[in-house]
Design a protein around this motif. Structure first.
Motif, short mmCIF file in Angstrom:
data_model
loop_
_atom_site.label_atom_id
_atom_site.label_comp_id
_atom_site.label_asym_id
_atom_site.label_seq_id
_atom_site.Cartn_x
_atom_site.Cartn_y
_atom_site.Cartn_z
N PHE A 36 -7.93 -13.00 -0.84
CA PHE A 36 -9.10 -13.86 -0.84
C PHE A 36 -9.44 -14.26 -2.28
O PHE A 36 -9.23 -13.50 -3.22
CB PHE A 36 -10.29 -13.18 -0.19
N ASN A 37 -10.01 -15.45 -2.42
CA ASN A 37 -10.27 -16.00 -3.76
C ASN A 37 -11.12 -15.08 -4.61
O ASN A 37 -10.88 -14.95 -5.82
CB ASN A 37 -10.95 -17.37 -3.63
N ILE A 38 -12.12 -14.44 -4.00
CA ILE A 38 -13.04 -13.63 -4.80
C ILE A 38 -12.33 -12.42 -5.43
O ILE A 38 -12.80 -11.84 -6.41
CB ILE A 38 -14.24 -13.18 -3.95
N ARG A 39 -11.17 -12.04 -4.88
CA ARG A 39 -10.43 -10.88 -5.41
C ARG A 39 -9.06 -11.28 -5.92
O ARG A 39 -8.16 -10.43 -6.03
CB ARG A 39 -10.30 -9.80 -4.33
N SER A 40 -8.86 -12.54 -6.22
CA SER A 40 -7.53 -13.01 -6.62
C SER A 40 -7.03 -12.39 -7.91
O SER A 40 -5.82 -12.34 -8.17
CB SER A 40 -7.54 -14.55 -6.75
N SER A 41 -7.95 -11.88 -8.73
CA SER A 41 -7.54 -11.26 -9.99
C SER A 41 -7.27 -9.77 -9.84
O SER A 41 -6.88 -9.11 -10.80
CB SER A 41 -8.62 -11.48 -11.06
N GLN A 42 -7.48 -9.23 -8.62
CA GLN A 42 -7.29 -7.81 -8.38
C GLN A 42 -5.98 -7.56 -7.63
O GLN A 42 -5.42 -8.46 -7.01
CB GLN A 42 -8.46 -7.24 -7.57
N ARG A 43 -5.52 -6.34 -7.69
CA ARG A 43 -4.34 -5.93 -6.95
C ARG A 43 -4.60 -4.59 -6.28
O ARG A 43 -5.34 -3.75 -6.79
CB ARG A 43 -3.12 -5.81 -7.89
N LEU A 44 -3.97 -4.40 -5.14
CA LEU A 44 -4.12 -3.14 -4.42
C LEU A 44 -3.46 -2.00 -5.20
O LEU A 44 -2.31 -2.11 -5.62
CB LEU A 44 -3.48 -3.26 -3.03
N ASP A 45 -4.22 -0.93 -5.40
CA ASP A 45 -3.68 0.29 -6.01
C ASP A 45 -3.08 1.12 -4.87
O ASP A 45 -3.78 1.88 -4.20
CB ASP A 45 -4.80 1.05 -6.71
N MET A 46 -1.78 0.94 -4.63
CA MET A 46 -1.14 1.57 -3.48
C MET A 46 -1.16 3.09 -3.57
O MET A 46 -1.33 3.77 -2.55
CB MET A 46 0.30 1.06 -3.33
N GLN A 47 -1.00 3.64 -4.76
CA GLN A 47 -1.02 5.09 -4.88
C GLN A 47 -2.39 5.64 -4.50
O GLN A 47 -2.51 6.65 -3.79
CB GLN A 47 -0.68 5.52 -6.31
N ARG A 48 -3.44 4.96 -4.94
CA ARG A 48 -4.79 5.38 -4.58
C ARG A 48 -5.00 5.26 -3.07
O ARG A 48 -5.58 6.16 -2.45
CB ARG A 48 -5.81 4.52 -5.33
N ALA A 49 -4.51 4.18 -2.48
CA ALA A 49 -4.65 4.00 -1.03
C ALA A 49 -3.94 5.12 -0.28
O ALA A 49 -4.49 5.68 0.69
CB ALA A 49 -4.09 2.64 -0.62
N GLU A 50 -2.74 5.47 -0.71
CA GLU A 50 -2.00 6.55 -0.06
C GLU A 50 -2.75 7.88 -0.17
O GLU A 50 -2.79 8.67 0.78
CB GLU A 50 -0.61 6.67 -0.66
N ASP A 51 -3.34 8.12 -1.34
CA ASP A 51 -4.09 9.36 -1.55
C ASP A 51 -5.30 9.43 -0.61
O ASP A 51 -5.58 10.48 -0.02
CB ASP A 51 -4.56 9.47 -3.00
N GLU A 52 -6.02 8.29 -0.47
CA GLU A 52 -7.20 8.27 0.38
C GLU A 52 -6.82 8.44 1.85
O GLU A 52 -7.48 9.16 2.61
CB GLU A 52 -7.97 6.96 0.18
N LEU A 53 -5.74 7.78 2.27
CA LEU A 53 -5.28 7.93 3.66
C LEU A 53 -4.90 9.37 3.94
O LEU A 53 -5.20 9.92 5.02
CB LEU A 53 -4.08 7.01 3.90
N SER A 54 -4.24 10.01 2.98
CA SER A 54 -3.86 11.41 3.14
C SER A 54 -5.08 12.31 3.23
O SER A 54 -5.14 13.23 4.05
CB SER A 54 -2.96 11.84 1.99
#
Length: 218
Positions: A103-121
């Motif tokens: 989405f445009n409002i977050r176009s300058s951001q990127r998903l921190d996949m390692q952080r996402a994996e940690d939170e899911l775990s």
């Protein structure tokens, strides 16, 4: 100054043609619980705070700024609402996590996949869940994925509607632990609606009993 403030906020409290009026200040690191039986307006109030329903009167402020001075898309990126029934899109869990950054409002951001994996775990989800079809998840799995997706965009306020309703006791404790750490970091707050007394013990805060609020006929 509060993080999120309701000042004589008038909101539609259900199908009976009634509104209720509420005032509160959510400070940084604080939790507010909305309590009351079904039909008292808990979800309606959360939707109003998320600007998914228009206030009938009064004021909502975020960091001192009135809601009318903040564009809706900006407001919703800072004040995130999670419905009791998680909304996931077709595709893998990984794709669902990544999609919010298109989405445009977050176009300058990127998903921190390692952080996402940690939170899911931490929420007791299996290691292969990222590659699973999101639409095949159980209600409890979907609710936890939706929460992680929201946390990845770093909102300031979480509006949680029955966040532990579809979880077993162990998953509920994991949820409480994660949220307790989240709200204690940076300048954040939580407004939640629910009946889970164990979760409320993990996330102690001010309680608002909707049945005690002033009623106004529409």
């Amino acid at each position: 100054m509060g993080l999120l403030e309701a000042d004589n906020l008038l909101f539609n409290s259900g199908p009976r043609g009634l509104a209720r009026r509420v005032s509160f200040t959510l400070g940084p690191g604080a939790v507010i619980w909305l309590k009351g039986p079904s039909g008292e307006g808990k979800t309606s109030l959360l939707r109003t705070l998320a600007r998914l329903a228009r206030p009938l009167g009064g004021e909502i402020r975020l960091d001192g700024a009135p809601w009318s001075a903040i564009p809706p898309v900006t407001w919703r990126s800072r004040v995130a609402y999670l419905h009791q029934k998680a909304v996931l899109l077709p595709g893998t869990v990984r794709a669902n996590l990544e999609r919010v950054f298109t989405f445009n409002i977050r176009s300058s951001q990127r998903l921190d996949m390692q952080r996402a994996e940690d939170e899911l775990s931490r929420l007791m989800l299996p290691g292969d869940i990222l590659d699973r079809d999101a639409l095949t998840l159980s209600a409890g799995e979907a609710s936890r994925v939706a929460l992680v997706r929201t946390l990845m965009v770093d909102p300031e306020v979480l509006l949680l509607d029955e966040p532990s309703a579809a979880l077993d006791p162990d998953a509920r404790r994991a949820l409480g632990s994660l949220l307790a750490q989240w709200v204690a970091e940076f300048r954040r707050g939580i407004v939640g609606a629910g009946h889970d007394e164990e979760l409320m013990k993990q996330l102690p805060g001010h309680e608002i009993h909707l049945a005690d609020l002033e009623r106004v006929s529409l």
